[in-house]
Design a protein around this motif. Structure first.
Motif, mmCIF file in Angstrom:
data_model
loop_
_atom_site.group_PDB
_atom_site.id
_atom_site.type_symbol
_atom_site.label_atom_id
_atom_site.label_comp_id
_atom_site.label_asym_id
_atom_site.label_seq_id
_atom_site.Cartn_x
_atom_site.Cartn_y
_atom_site.Cartn_z
ATOM 1 N N UNK A 70 0.758 -1.182 0.075
ATOM 2 C CA UNK A 70 -0.033 0.046 0.079
ATOM 3 C C UNK A 70 0.824 1.025 0.145
ATOM 4 N N UNK A 71 2.012 1.231 0.818
ATOM 5 C CA UNK A 71 2.860 2.536 0.861
ATOM 6 C C UNK A 71 3.602 2.546 -0.388
ATOM 7 N N UNK A 72 3.968 1.466 -0.866
ATOM 8 C CA UNK A 72 4.795 1.631 -2.056
ATOM 9 C C UNK A 72 3.772 2.014 -3.306
ATOM 10 N N UNK A 73 2.528 1.746 -3.479
ATOM 11 C CA UNK A 73 1.770 2.579 -4.159
ATOM 12 C C UNK A 73 1.621 3.768 -4.131
ATOM 13 N N UNK A 74 1.503 4.209 -2.890
ATOM 14 C CA UNK A 74 1.163 5.669 -2.570
ATOM 15 C C UNK A 74 2.441 6.482 -3.136
ATOM 16 N N UNK A 75 3.693 5.903 -3.214
ATOM 17 C CA UNK A 75 4.654 6.729 -3.676
ATOM 18 C C UNK A 75 5.630 7.315 -2.460
ATOM 19 N N UNK A 76 6.729 7.837 -2.880
ATOM 20 C CA UNK A 76 7.838 8.382 -2.102
ATOM 21 C C UNK A 76 7.137 9.201 -0.963
ATOM 22 N N UNK A 77 7.659 9.185 0.272
ATOM 23 C CA UNK A 77 7.341 9.808 1.148
ATOM 24 C C UNK A 77 6.111 9.147 2.145
ATOM 25 N N UNK A 78 5.287 8.382 1.676
ATOM 26 C CA UNK A 78 4.429 7.745 2.292
ATOM 27 C C UNK A 78 5.005 6.472 3.280
ATOM 28 N N UNK A 79 5.917 5.939 3.084
ATOM 29 C CA UNK A 79 6.475 4.951 3.967
ATOM 30 C C UNK A 79 7.065 5.505 5.056
ATOM 31 N N UNK A 80 7.995 6.815 4.824
ATOM 32 C CA UNK A 80 8.701 7.314 5.635
ATOM 33 C C UNK A 80 8.145 8.167 6.773
ATOM 34 N N UNK A 81 6.648 8.650 6.397
ATOM 35 C CA UNK A 81 5.972 9.260 7.217
ATOM 36 C C UNK A 81 5.305 8.365 8.212
ATOM 37 N N UNK A 82 5.034 7.023 7.498
ATOM 38 C CA UNK A 82 4.194 6.161 8.390
ATOM 39 C C UNK A 82 5.102 5.454 9.590
ATOM 40 N N UNK A 83 6.317 5.128 8.953
ATOM 41 C CA UNK A 83 7.295 4.508 10.057
ATOM 42 C C UNK A 83 7.797 5.384 11.012
ATOM 43 N N UNK A 84 7.659 6.678 10.795
ATOM 44 C CA UNK A 84 8.156 7.736 11.831
ATOM 45 C C UNK A 84 7.090 7.717 12.872
ATOM 46 N N UNK A 85 5.933 7.447 12.388
ATOM 47 C CA UNK A 85 4.735 7.489 13.550
ATOM 48 C C UNK A 85 4.493 6.387 14.098
ATOM 49 N N UNK A 86 5.187 5.233 13.490
ATOM 50 C CA UNK A 86 4.693 3.879 14.137
ATOM 51 C C UNK A 86 4.968 3.513 15.507
ATOM 52 N N UNK A 87 6.100 4.002 15.952
ATOM 53 C CA UNK A 87 6.105 3.577 17.634
ATOM 54 C C UNK A 87 5.007 4.528 18.371
#
Length: 237
Positions: free
Chosen positions: A192-209
């Motif tokens: 899902x994050x890959x499909x959203x494109x650059x920036x999506x995964x970085x923002x997600x994992x930053x907030x994951x904890x």
């Protein structure tokens, strides 16, 4: 909230401490909304005894993880299902935050055309009027009875709990299922994050904890020790 259609996900975009939207026993908010087919229908104008309404977007890993189970609920007698397409949960370079209603409708249409969503998909207004009325969470779910009342709700959809709630309602029982937070399937998260494109995964994992602490630990413990409010087919509001 300054910008409903944010361009970068942050945990500050959501209120994780308080529950918003209609409670069990409240009247379900109703809106006239466009579907992906271009028809305008009322949100709570459904056939059958119950409507299972789920919030979602193509960039929400939780929503994408639940779709397989949620779509099967539509096959049960007396049950209608629908998706309210809301803002992009984790926008990226390829699926950015919506700038216009046409952007939003295009993303909702992709959900049907590319991901194969079979439920009715309502497209919320650009500024999320219906989404706000239902609490603004990215993957909340509500069950509404024929009286137009909310008989089950969860700010985070747990498909197993939702399915148990539907089974209880069909059988004429009150809902007692507890909606413990259940993480998304990892492979679906990355897809899902890959499909959203650059920036999506970085923002997600930053907030994951923060998301793990707030939802998997604090919320689930609160549910474990708390009491469940119940609704049924007979609930009036």
């Amino acid at each position: 909230m300054a910008d409903y259609n944010y361009s970068e996900f942050s945990t500050t975009d959501y209120d994780f401490k308080n529950v918003h939207g209609p409670e069990i026993g409240d009247k379900a908010p109703d809106f006239a909304l466009m579907t992906t087919e271009g028809d305008t229908k009322r949100l709570t104008d459904f056939t059958g005894d119950f409507l299972v309404l789920e919030m979602g977007s193509i960039t929400c890993p939780l929503f994408q993880s639940r779709r397989g189970i949620m779509e099967t609920l539509n096959r049960q007698s007396g049950v209608s299902t629908a998706v309210l397409y809301v803002r992009e949960a984790h926008p990226g370079a390829d699926v950015p935050g919506h700038k216009s209603f046409d952007d939003k409708k295009a993303c909702a249409t992709r959900l049907k055309a590319e991901d194969g969503e079979t439920r009715t998909v309502f497209v919320d207004g650009l500024e999320g009027e219906a989404h706000s009325a239902y609490g603004s969470m990215p993957n909340a779910v509500f069950i509404i009875n024929r009286n137009g009342c909310v008989v089950y709700r969860s700010e985070w959809n747990n498909p197993s709990a939702t399915r148990k709630a539907v089974a209880a309602l069909i059988a004429g029982r009150a809902v007692t299922a507890k909606d413990y937070f259940r993480p998304a399937v990892p492979v679906t998260v990355f897809r899902t994050l890959s499909k959203a494109g650059k920036g999506s995964a970085a923002d997600f994992f930053k907030g994951l904890p923060f998301l793990i602490w707030t939802n998997i630990i604090k919320r689930n413990l609160r549910l474990f020790f708390g009491r469940t409010r119940t609704g049924s087919a007979r609930t009036t509001c």
